[in-house]
Design a protein around this motif. Structure first.
Motif, PDB file in Angstrom:
ATOM      1  N   CYS A  21      48.354   5.876 -26.092  1.00  0.00           N
ATOM      2  CA  CYS A  21      49.390   5.811 -25.132  1.00  0.00           C
ATOM      3  C   CYS A  21      49.059   4.778 -24.105  1.00  0.00           C
ATOM      4  N   GLY A  22      49.998   3.950 -24.096  1.00  0.00           N
ATOM      5  CA  GLY A  22      49.787   2.915 -23.089  1.00  0.00           C
ATOM      6  C   GLY A  22      49.563   1.574 -23.856  1.00  0.00           C
ATOM      7  N   PRO A  23      49.047   0.534 -23.203  1.00  0.00           N
ATOM      8  CA  PRO A  23      48.806  -0.831 -23.982  1.00  0.00           C
ATOM      9  C   PRO A  23      47.580  -0.360 -24.910  1.00  0.00           C
ATOM     10  N   ASP A  28      57.740   7.458 -26.054  1.00  0.00           N
ATOM     11  CA  ASP A  28      59.139   7.229 -25.151  1.00  0.00           C
ATOM     12  C   ASP A  28      58.919   6.536 -24.033  1.00  0.00           C
ATOM     13  N   THR A  29      57.872   6.564 -23.460  1.00  0.00           N
ATOM     14  CA  THR A  29      57.399   5.767 -22.057  1.00  0.00           C
ATOM     15  C   THR A  29      56.543   4.889 -22.341  1.00  0.00           C
ATOM     16  N   ARG A  67      57.065  14.063 -35.519  1.00  0.00           N
ATOM     17  CA  ARG A  67      57.751  13.239 -34.717  1.00  0.00           C
ATOM     18  C   ARG A  67      57.905  13.490 -33.093  1.00  0.00           C
ATOM     19  N   TYR A  68      57.693  14.704 -32.906  1.00  0.00           N
ATOM     20  CA  TYR A  68      57.767  15.101 -31.599  1.00  0.00           C
ATOM     21  C   TYR A  68      56.655  14.725 -30.650  1.00  0.00           C
ATOM     22  N   LEU A  69      55.390  14.976 -31.599  1.00  0.00           N
ATOM     23  CA  LEU A  69      54.103  14.244 -30.906  1.00  0.00           C
ATOM     24  C   LEU A  69      54.268  12.839 -30.694  1.00  0.00           C
ATOM     25  N   ASP A  70      54.542  12.090 -31.871  1.00  0.00           N
ATOM     26  CA  ASP A  70      54.562  10.783 -31.747  1.00  0.00           C
ATOM     27  C   ASP A  70      55.641  10.141 -30.582  1.00  0.00           C
ATOM     28  N   ASP A  71      56.786  11.033 -30.522  1.00  0.00           N
ATOM     29  CA  ASP A  71      57.661  10.726 -29.358  1.00  0.00           C
ATOM     30  C   ASP A  71      57.002  10.798 -27.919  1.00  0.00           C
ATOM     31  N   LEU A  72      56.086  11.796 -27.729  1.00  0.00           N
ATOM     32  CA  LEU A  72      55.477  11.877 -26.504  1.00  0.00           C
ATOM     33  C   LEU A  72      54.557  10.576 -26.338  1.00  0.00           C
ATOM     34  N   ALA A  73      53.842  10.002 -27.218  1.00  0.00           N
ATOM     35  CA  ALA A  73      53.089   8.808 -27.025  1.00  0.00           C
ATOM     36  C   ALA A  73      54.019   7.664 -26.749  1.00  0.00           C
ATOM     37  N   GLY A  99      53.125   6.473 -22.048  1.00  0.00           N
ATOM     38  CA  GLY A  99      53.163   7.782 -23.067  1.00  0.00           C
ATOM     39  C   GLY A  99      52.824   8.925 -22.180  1.00  0.00           C
ATOM     40  N   ASP A 100      53.116  10.077 -22.637  1.00  0.00           N
ATOM     41  CA  ASP A 100      52.946  11.371 -21.856  1.00  0.00           C
ATOM     42  C   ASP A 100      51.833  12.042 -22.261  1.00  0.00           C
ATOM     43  N   GLN A 101      50.614  12.041 -21.909  1.00  0.00           N
ATOM     44  CA  GLN A 101      49.328  12.435 -22.297  1.00  0.00           C
ATOM     45  C   GLN A 101      49.196  13.609 -21.856  1.00  0.00           C
ATOM     46  N   GLN A 102      49.973  14.253 -20.653  1.00  0.00           N
ATOM     47  CA  GLN A 102      49.906  15.734 -20.370  1.00  0.00           C
ATOM     48  C   GLN A 102      50.723  16.618 -21.514  1.00  0.00           C
ATOM     49  N   ALA A 103      51.736  16.005 -21.674  1.00  0.00           N
ATOM     50  CA  ALA A 103      52.389  16.737 -22.819  1.00  0.00           C
ATOM     51  C   ALA A 103      51.479  16.918 -24.039  1.00  0.00           C
TER      52      ALA A 103
END
Length: 304
Positions: free
Chosen positions: A105-107, A49-50, A41-47, A53-57
């Motif tokens: 991440c993203g569209p 939550d915005t 879930r933590y990984l999924d939220d990184l992709a 997505g948070d590729q850096q994280a």
């Protein structure tokens, strides 16, 4: 998300269907499943939550899992690495999951049914591969069925989230079946477009049923103490698609929620079906939905 947060609380809050089924797990396995879910879930939220997505994280999580960077003791990655050692979970599926989420991440626009299945493997089949170790399905032949279960579950999620995903520029119904512009028109109420999306929804759910059917065959590889939990969880997720269809034309335009009373009915029904399955359909040597060639392709998907 910090590793000090209760894994079981995260599990209950974010996966109400699976966490409900997980109450039937053996006590010694329940917390391990919750810990693995929290990591995923933590990984999924990184992709998600915005918008982008948070590729850096996600890259940082990859570095921590591969040992290129040290995972702080309080981090989710450190807890997962500890769980992986305890339950002999291979890291390759976790790295595949990170790679798939990074790509997501993203569209996003899926073009073909095969691409949809590969996407479902990346974000959910990988989870199935890890979960089988947590619940002690140690036979290597269980891997294919764990993948098939993940694919089935994800296809249900795709149908559930069509409208929400479209508003974020994400289109997971294959363009070969229905184009993104048709989905957007359907969301405005265009009747002809709704009919075309409805057809793609039925095709996606028909595909999901094939993977659910295969996954149930593989229950033979799960220890008896945990077998019925997976049977119940699959039934709860299948109910999502059935409810979408029951709503009629455009039933996907609003997110389907399976309420507590309905879940109870599904659980009672699935327990009856499980008893029948044990007596009539159980097989010690089942064959998975996908063939050996696809298995090799999936195994090598996004391998670092």
């Amino acid at each position: 998300m910090d590793a000090t947060a209760s894994a079981e609380a995260v599990f209950r809050q974010n996966s109400r269907s699976f966490s409900l089924a997980a109450r039937f797990f053996a006590v010694r396995d329940r917390l391990a499943v919750a810990r693995m879910y929290r990591f995923c879930r933590y990984l999924d939220d990184l992709a998600d939550d915005t918008q982008a997505g948070d590729q850096q994280a996600l890259d940082l999580a990859h570095a921590r899992l591969t040992g290129k960077m040290e995972a702080p003791a309080s981090s989710i990655e450190a807890d997962f690495l500890a769980l992986a050692r305890e339950r002999q979970i291979p890291l390759a599926p976790a790295l595949d999951l990170i790679a798939a989420l990074r790509e997501d991440c993203g569209p996003r626009s899926i073009q073909t049914p095969d691409e949809l299945v590969r996407f479902a493997y990346g974000v959910a089949g990988t989870v199935g591969r890890m979960l089988r170790h947590v619940i002690d399905a140690r036979d290597a032949r269980a891997d294919a069925f764990a993948i098939d279960l993940g694919i089935g579950l994800q296809l249900s999620n795709v149908v559930r989230d069509i409208a929400e995903d479209a508003r974020r520029g994400r289109f997971y119904l294959p363009a070969d079946w229905v184009g993104s512009e048709v989905i957007l028109r359907a969301l405005t109420g265009d009747a002809a477009s709704i009919r075309r999306v409805d057809q793609a929804v039925r095709q996606t759910l028909d595909l999901s049923e094939q993977y659910y059917e295969s996954a149930r065959k593989g229950l033979a590889y799960i220890p008896h103490r945990n077998r019925r939990v997976i049977f119940i969880a699959a039934s709860l997720y299948q109910q999502i698609g059935r409810k979408v269809l029951k709503r009629g034309p455009g039933g996907w335009r609003q997110r389907v929620v399976v309420g507590p009373g309905e879940k109870l009915v599904v659980i009672v029904r699935s327990l009856r079906e499980y008893r029948r399955w044990q007596h009539a359909e159980w097989s010690p040597h089942p064959e998975p939905r996908h063939d050996a060639a696809l298995q090799v392709a999936l195994d090598n998907l996004n391998r670092p």
